[in-house]
Motif scaffolding. Structure first.
Motif, mmCIF file in Angstrom:
data_model
loop_
_atom_site.group_PDB
_atom_site.id
_atom_site.type_symbol
_atom_site.label_atom_id
_atom_site.label_comp_id
_atom_site.label_asym_id
_atom_site.label_seq_id
_atom_site.Cartn_x
_atom_site.Cartn_y
_atom_site.Cartn_z
ATOM 1 N N UNK A 1 0.828 -1.210 0.000
ATOM 2 C CA UNK A 1 0.000 0.000 0.000
ATOM 3 C C UNK A 1 0.860 1.257 0.000
ATOM 4 N N UNK A 2 1.919 1.259 0.801
ATOM 5 C CA UNK A 2 2.813 2.417 0.838
ATOM 6 C C UNK A 2 3.460 2.633 -0.523
ATOM 7 N N UNK A 3 3.855 1.559 -1.172
ATOM 8 C CA UNK A 3 4.454 1.681 -2.501
ATOM 9 C C UNK A 3 3.441 2.162 -3.530
ATOM 10 N N UNK A 4 2.161 1.880 -3.289
ATOM 11 C CA UNK A 4 1.106 2.317 -4.203
ATOM 12 C C UNK A 4 0.660 3.751 -3.950
ATOM 13 N N UNK A 5 1.104 4.340 -2.816
ATOM 14 C CA UNK A 5 0.773 5.736 -2.556
ATOM 15 C C UNK A 5 -0.005 6.006 -1.289
ATOM 16 N N UNK A 6 -0.170 5.015 -0.414
ATOM 17 C CA UNK A 6 -0.875 5.252 0.848
ATOM 18 C C UNK A 6 -0.111 6.246 1.710
ATOM 19 N N UNK A 7 -0.859 7.074 2.439
ATOM 20 C CA UNK A 7 -0.252 8.125 3.259
ATOM 21 C C UNK A 7 -0.371 7.857 4.746
ATOM 22 N N UNK A 8 -1.042 6.766 5.141
ATOM 23 C CA UNK A 8 -1.225 6.438 6.555
ATOM 24 C C UNK A 8 -1.541 4.953 6.663
ATOM 25 N N UNK A 9 -1.091 4.312 7.739
ATOM 26 C CA UNK A 9 -1.417 2.912 8.009
ATOM 27 C C UNK A 9 -2.318 2.849 9.239
ATOM 28 N N UNK A 10 -3.466 2.199 9.082
ATOM 29 C CA UNK A 10 -4.494 2.109 10.111
ATOM 30 C C UNK A 10 -4.649 0.642 10.503
ATOM 31 N N UNK A 11 -4.240 0.295 11.730
ATOM 32 C CA UNK A 11 -4.222 -1.106 12.147
ATOM 33 C C UNK A 11 -5.159 -1.315 13.325
ATOM 34 N N UNK A 12 -6.217 -2.108 13.105
ATOM 35 C CA UNK A 12 -7.196 -2.342 14.166
ATOM 36 C C UNK A 12 -6.607 -3.130 15.331
ATOM 37 N N UNK A 13 -5.507 -3.829 15.106
ATOM 38 C CA UNK A 13 -4.887 -4.605 16.187
ATOM 39 C C UNK A 13 -3.903 -3.779 17.003
ATOM 40 N N UNK A 14 -3.750 -2.501 16.689
ATOM 41 C CA UNK A 14 -2.789 -1.678 17.402
ATOM 42 C C UNK A 14 -1.353 -2.106 17.151
ATOM 43 N N UNK A 15 -1.100 -2.692 15.955
ATOM 44 C CA UNK A 15 0.234 -3.146 15.558
ATOM 45 C C UNK A 15 0.733 -4.297 16.443
ATOM 46 N N UNK A 16 -0.218 -5.060 16.980
ATOM 47 C CA UNK A 16 0.126 -6.238 17.770
ATOM 48 C C UNK A 16 0.061 -7.513 16.935
ATOM 49 N N UNK A 17 -0.814 -7.552 15.944
ATOM 50 C CA UNK A 17 -0.974 -8.758 15.121
ATOM 51 C C UNK A 17 0.304 -9.079 14.356
#
Length: 338
Positions: free
Chosen positions: A161-177
């Motif tokens: 996604x970042x390589x495709x142009x995403x500007x933010x990462x939204x993780x419902x697991x709080x980056x624990x998964x």
């Protein structure tokens, strides 16, 4: 020693002498609710510890090019066949792009693209499938001029996604998964949204229990933010989401929403995602998710009154209209929409 928490009692209008600005914006507070596991009491802001005052009052930096001094609306784009509200409606590329253009025209400040349903009971999607659903869509919509976020729990999906142009990462697991997802965000210099959740979407709804939902969610979310910060993402690039509806009953949701301003103590902008969720239908009497816009907007405006900076919504046009009217009433001025 009893741990104390300080919740600002948020007000609007002209700020009186001695009152403190909430996150550097137009809302203010001159009293706080002092909370602990033993109970609650009210106190003047002169009783605020210095570290709490700093976290509650300092202005929030811009995220993904968006200033945090006015309410922001994040439009939801689910490119999935099975999301709880709109699964299958936008999973074809042409339908996805048309929906994004409509949300941007309606006033969306950011578009959140998700390729894996996180509704209660949802099964995990394979990485390759999730990338195939999301990366081409992000690449197609990123040039439209509205920041795009990727809603994922997986490092490789975030990287694509970042390589495709995403500007933010939204993780419902709080980056624990998948803790490597935080490394992806740090590598690309992207801001993140850290959400509170227990267990996984497949089982989070099975008898969730809290002794004190508000304070336990606050502590657990604070711990996840600390972990993300330790992974190399400055707090200035972190959104905090209390995770309404994730591993929480309707009563838990209401207890958290009732004292939502406590989460400003995390020192991050707050994202609120309540759109069309089950408790909206349960309390509001709307069995079908598509009929829950009025209840969703009511809760969103209650969140804005407690200083929330961003709303994640399905019904962009309706929410933007409501926010503009809320702002006009709060400020006594009609803002230019040009």
């Amino acid at each position: 020693m009893t741990q104390l928490y300080y919740r600002p009692l948020v007000q609007s209008g002209p700020r009186p002498e001695g009152a403190l600005p909430l996150t550097g914006g137009p809302l203010w507070f001159d009293r706080v609710e002092v909370l602990s596991r033993d109970g609650a009491r009210f106190a003047p802001v002169t009783d605020l510890p210095e570290d709490w005052q700093r976290r509650l009052c300092r202005p929030r930096p811009a995220l993904a090019g968006l200033s945090m001094d006015v309410p922001r609306v994040m439009g939801i784009l689910n490119v999935t066949p099975d999301s709880f509200s709109d699964g299958g409606a936008h999973d074809a590329p042409e339908a996805a792009q048309a929906h994004v253009r409509a949300m941007i025209a309606a006033g969306a400040d950011m578009i959140d693209v998700g390729g894996e349903s996180t509704r209660p009971g949802a099964a995990e999607v394979a990485v390759a499938d999730e990338i195939a659903r999301t990366a081409p869509v992000i690449e197609a919509i990123a040039p439209l001029g509205c920041p795009v976020s990727i809603d994922t729990r997986k490092a490789e999906v975030g990287r694509a996604a970042a390589q495709a142009g995403a500007a933010l990462i939204n993780d419902v697991s709080g980056f624990a998964h998948d803790p490597a997802l935080a490394d992806v965000a740090a590598t690309f210099g992207l801001p993140v949204c850290v959400m509170h959740m227990r267990a996984t979407p497949a089982d989070m709804h099975v008898d969730p229990h809290y002794d004190n939902a508000l304070l336990e969610v606050y502590d657990e979310l604070a711990a996840r933010i600390d972990a993300v910060e330790a992974a190399g993402i400055p707090r200035a690039r972190i959104l905090a989401d209390p995770g309404i509806g994730f591993a929480k009953t309707a009563q838990h949701n209401i207890e958290i929403l009732n004292r939502l301003s406590l989460f400003h103590g995390l020192g991050c902008p707050i994202l609120l995602g309540v759109s069309r969720k089950r408790f909206i239908g349960t309390i509001g009497g709307a069995a079908q998710a598509r009929d829950r816009a009025p209840g969703s907007i009511a809760v969103a405006l209650a969140g804005l009154a407690q200083g929330v900076q961003m709303l994640r919504v399905h019904d962009v046009a309706e929410t933007v209209q409501a926010v503009r009217l809320w702002q006009a009433v709060q400020t006594g001025q009609i803002a230019s929409q040009g």
